[in-house]
Design an enzyme around this catalytic site. Structure first.
Site, PDB file in Angstrom:
ATOM      1  N   GLU A 266       0.827  -1.216   0.000  1.00  0.00           N
ATOM      2  CA  GLU A 266       0.000   0.000   0.000  1.00  0.00           C
ATOM      3  C   GLU A 266       0.863   1.269   0.000  1.00  0.00           C
ATOM      4  O   GLU A 266       0.356   2.360  -0.277  1.00  0.00           O
ATOM      5  CB  GLU A 266      -0.949   0.001   1.188  1.00  0.00           C
ATOM      6  CG  GLU A 266      -0.310   0.200   2.527  1.00  0.00           C
ATOM      7  CD  GLU A 266      -1.337   0.183   3.664  1.00  0.00           C
ATOM      8  OE1 GLU A 266      -1.692  -0.918   4.112  1.00  0.00           O
ATOM      9  OE2 GLU A 266      -1.776   1.253   4.091  1.00  0.00           O
ATOM     10  N   HIS A 316      -5.234  -2.540  -1.036  1.00  0.00           N
ATOM     11  CA  HIS A 316      -5.490  -1.803   0.213  1.00  0.00           C
ATOM     12  C   HIS A 316      -6.766  -0.996   0.069  1.00  0.00           C
ATOM     13  O   HIS A 316      -7.002  -0.387  -0.969  1.00  0.00           O
ATOM     14  CB  HIS A 316      -4.335  -0.836   0.488  1.00  0.00           C
ATOM     15  CG  HIS A 316      -4.695   0.211   1.485  1.00  0.00           C
ATOM     16  ND1 HIS A 316      -5.063   1.503   1.131  1.00  0.00           N
ATOM     17  CD2 HIS A 316      -4.784   0.148   2.830  1.00  0.00           C
ATOM     18  CE1 HIS A 316      -5.343   2.195   2.229  1.00  0.00           C
ATOM     19  NE2 HIS A 316      -5.196   1.401   3.259  1.00  0.00           N
ATOM     20  N   GLU A 336     -10.416  -5.799   0.696  1.00  0.00           N
ATOM     21  CA  GLU A 336     -10.485  -5.260   2.054  1.00  0.00           C
ATOM     22  C   GLU A 336     -11.814  -4.521   2.171  1.00  0.00           C
ATOM     23  O   GLU A 336     -12.340  -4.006   1.189  1.00  0.00           O
ATOM     24  CB  GLU A 336      -9.312  -4.309   2.317  1.00  0.00           C
ATOM     25  CG  GLU A 336      -9.312  -3.696   3.707  1.00  0.00           C
ATOM     26  CD  GLU A 336      -7.996  -3.037   4.085  1.00  0.00           C
ATOM     27  OE1 GLU A 336      -7.153  -2.790   3.196  1.00  0.00           O
ATOM     28  OE2 GLU A 336      -7.810  -2.779   5.284  1.00  0.00           O
TER      29      GLU A 336
HETATM   30  O1  LIG Z   1      -4.223  -1.960   5.547  1.00  0.00           O
HETATM   31  C1  LIG Z   1      -4.890  -0.955   5.886  1.00  0.00           C
HETATM   32  O2  LIG Z   1      -6.129  -0.925   5.932  1.00  0.00           O
HETATM   33  C2  LIG Z   1      -4.133   0.312   6.189  1.00  0.00           C
HETATM   34  O3  LIG Z   1      -2.846   0.033   6.556  1.00  0.00           O
HETATM   35  C3  LIG Z   1      -4.935   1.235   7.074  1.00  0.00           C
HETATM   36  O4  LIG Z   1      -5.546   2.099   6.185  1.00  0.00           O
HETATM   37  C4  LIG Z   1      -4.175   2.039   8.105  1.00  0.00           C
HETATM   38  O5  LIG Z   1      -5.093   2.897   8.740  1.00  0.00           O
HETATM   39  C5  LIG Z   1      -3.556   1.210   9.152  1.00  0.00           C
HETATM   40  O6  LIG Z   1      -4.521   0.350   9.662  1.00  0.00           O
HETATM   41 MG   LIG Z   2      -2.198  -1.874   5.757  1.00  0.00          MG
END
Ligand SMILES: O=C(O)[C@H](O)[C@H](O)[C@@H](O)CO
Ligand SMILES: [Mg+2]
Length: 390
Positions: A266, A316, A336
């Site tokens: 990401e 991500h 996700e």
């Molecule tokens: O993987 C994720 O969702 C990101 O790293 C998040 O956006 C970040 O807020 C960390 O949880």
């Molecule tokens: Mg992450």
């Protein structure tokens, strides 16, 4: 068809926010900031929206969440003049114009995120101009519906985390991502706290459901080498971003160290960034974000590259621009998913700006075959809680 105008506006949230608690999530700042400052990294409370209009009145929507005000300046100053007057169907040529003209200073980071936002708006136009959803232009429907994982479970009180996991287990999710709260700066007590949270979550979801664990760049190689063997018994589906994005050798060493797959991406950019990660076997799961990596033009190429390496792509962020890449590629098994909450980290801000995002049902997402483009419109419901910078 020609591009007539490019408008980039920053949506600055001024509504209620939920302050992150102490050790909310390990992160790269843990090793250099005090405890309170480190949590400031979780303030994604602005978003830049890009609207590109064509000479026949089609408006394409793009977005960028990394350094939104800087991204807007880059779009206004450098990228808009490169695409105005051009045919959006020449998207590879336009992408290369933006990439090569900013190459001296913009191959990674906010410039590539700004290029991504323009590219997303261009693909939204393409879909709308032929009345097809973007995923139909990329490879079509490869899944009846998209499996998605519940992504939150930041490090709060253990019982609160268990209650949160139970709530979304009851809603039919079978995959969950949680965040570690502790890293090298927190010593052996932090190690214990990290293991305690993972054990507590396994108590709730059992071992028939997937658990992914997020470090968000908050560990280092030495700490990760200590932690991973201790985590094996909890069978995580992956451990995410254990070290900073530049430590590709560290990633590669950790990815071979134990049975636990290491994920990341990401904070990586462009096809070449992922070529490096794959060649060096640095990750077992690729997680670019389409509004960072170079837009759909770049993400589509990376999907093909990952397919050739048999490395799955799980972009991500639960956001529409990523769902089209997952729907259209056999290399991407799942998405996700951030449910809509009060504004906390800022991952959820997307829901306050755009309409059209699919809501997960029983751990699955659906995209509509007949909604043209990316399928997003600008929401008006929360507009009074944003300060808009033109
Ligand atoms: O993987 C994720 O969702 C990101 O790293 C998040 O956006 C970040 O807020 C960390 O949880
Ligand atoms: Mg992450």
């Amino acid at each position: 068809m020609k591009i007539k105008s490019v408008r980039a506006r920053v949506y600055e949230w001024k509504g209620k926010t939920v302050p992150p608690q102490g050790n909310f999530c390990s992160n790269a700042m843990d090793l250099v900031y005090s405890k309170t400052e480190t949590m400031s990294t979780f303030r994604f409370h602005s978003w830049t929206v890009v609207e590109i209009e064509t000479d026949d009145g089609i408006v394409g929507l793009g977005n960028v969440a990394l350094a939104p005000k800087i991204a807007k300046a880059i779009i206004d100053e450098y990228l808009a003049p490169l695409v105005i007057g051009q045919d959006p169907w020449d998207y590879e040529y336009l992408w290369q114009r933006m990439y090569r003209s900013t190459h001296a200073w913009g191959r990674k980071g906010v410039t590539m995120a700004a290029i991504s936002a323009v590219d997303l708006a261009i693909w939204d136009i393409l879909g709308k101009s032929v009345n097809k959803p973007v995923f139909k232009l990329l490879g079509g429907r490869t899944k009846e519906k998209i499996p998605c994982y519940y992504s939150k479970l930041y490090r709060t009180d253990i019982q609160e985390m268990q209650d949160e996991a139970q709530k979304f287990l009851d809603q039919g999710f079978t995959m969950f991502k949680s965040r570690f709260g502790y890293g090298p700066a927190h010593g052996t007590q932090g190690v214990k706290e990290n293991l305690k949270a993972v054990e507590a979550l396994r108590e709730v979801i059992g071992y028939d459901n997937d658990l992914m664990l997020e470090c968000y760049m908050g560990w280092n190689l030495e700490y990760a080498k200590r932690m991973l063997p201790k985590l094996e018994k909890f069978q995580p589906r992956w451990v995410e971003e254990p070290v900073i994005a530049d430590d590709i050798d560290g990633y590669a060493e950790l990815n071979q160290l134990t049975s636990i797959p290491i994920s990341g991406g990401e904070h990586e950019f462009s096809l070449y960034g992922f070529k490096q990660l794959l060649e060096r076997k640095a990750v077992s799961v690729v997680q670019y974000d389409t509004n960072r990596v170079g837009g759909i033009t770049a993400a589509h190429k990376i999907n093909a590259l990952c397919e050739s390496y048999s490395v799955p792509v799980v972009p991500h962020a639960g956001q529409m621009h990523n769902y089209h890449l997952t729907m259209s590629s056999m290399a991407s098994p799942m998405s996700e998913y951030f449910p809509m909450f009060d504004v906390e980290v800022g991952n959820e801000l997307f829901y306050y700006i755009f309409d059209g995002e699919p809501v997960a049902e029983n751990g699955f997402l659906q995209l509509d075959d007949n909604t043209p483009g990316l399928g997003l419109t600008l929401k008006t419901e929360f507009l009074d809680q944003f300060n808009i910078i033109e």
